[in-house]
Design an enzyme around this catalytic site. Sequence first.
Site, mmCIF file in Angstrom:
data_model
loop_
_atom_site.group_PDB
_atom_site.id
_atom_site.type_symbol
_atom_site.label_atom_id
_atom_site.label_comp_id
_atom_site.label_asym_id
_atom_site.label_seq_id
_atom_site.Cartn_x
_atom_site.Cartn_y
_atom_site.Cartn_z
ATOM 1 N N HIS A 5 0.824 -1.209 0.000
ATOM 2 C CA HIS A 5 0.000 0.000 0.000
ATOM 3 C C HIS A 5 0.857 1.257 0.000
ATOM 4 C CE1 HIS A 5 1.003 -0.494 4.282
ATOM 5 N NE2 HIS A 5 0.877 0.830 4.361
ATOM 6 N N HIS A 61 5.387 6.330 -0.570
ATOM 7 C CA HIS A 61 6.270 5.175 -0.693
ATOM 8 C C HIS A 61 5.469 3.896 -0.490
ATOM 9 C CE1 HIS A 61 6.052 6.032 3.620
ATOM 10 N NE2 HIS A 61 6.235 4.730 3.796
ATOM 11 N N TYR A 97 8.748 -3.613 7.776
ATOM 12 C CA TYR A 97 8.592 -2.888 9.038
ATOM 13 C C TYR A 97 9.570 -3.516 10.028
ATOM 14 C CZ TYR A 97 3.954 -1.134 7.516
ATOM 15 O OH TYR A 97 2.913 -0.527 6.859
#
Length: 216
Positions: free
Chosen positions: A39, A153, A158
């Site tokens: 996303h 971006h 993560y």
Amino acid sequence: MGTSLWLQPPRNSPIWQQLATTIQGLKPIFSDSENFEPHITLTSNISVNTQGQVDFVLDRAVAAAKCVPQGFQIHLSSVKYGSRFFKKVYLQVEPTPELLSLARICREDFVYMPEAMSQARNYQAMSAEERQKIDTQVGQRAAEWTRNEYDPHVSLVYSDLYPVEDADRRTIETRLEDTFGSGYDESGLGWKNGRFALVRCEGPVDEWEVLGVRDF
């Protein structure tokens, strides 16, 4: 971060599958990495409490995106590395005028305007001149945010681990070339149109909740 509005590739498209596979495939390199859907975050800090509010956000986003006559085009470029958890490893997105305009509208309509209306004593009872003043201030604030803070971006990892070691960077870049092809960052990688998802991003990543989606 609260609730965020995501712009995603068309579900089950080749670019969706490639990005999802890459996100999953890079997890072993980072011991604390999480799995998440591909996303671009358009804006965060959206306050929604009812299904009607969810529908308003998604429908308004679709209406704004459909104002682009030739279709909404996303262009991805080179891989980048950062120090922040949510921007550890990511693909930069070209900040086209259409994308920046969409992000500005979303920030203005879904974050700053609700804040301004809640802080006003009674927005609806104000004179047209008073409302126009607030509208102008909100628009200027959203434009400034888009100009100075918004950095589109697509995150691939993560993680709290920092820095990303050189050996890991080489591994990541090899995998990206294996997936997207050599010179992918200059080959027009991206997608057209896609899906909006409104996501409550509270707590651990695996507890994030998708409140609603709209394909466009």
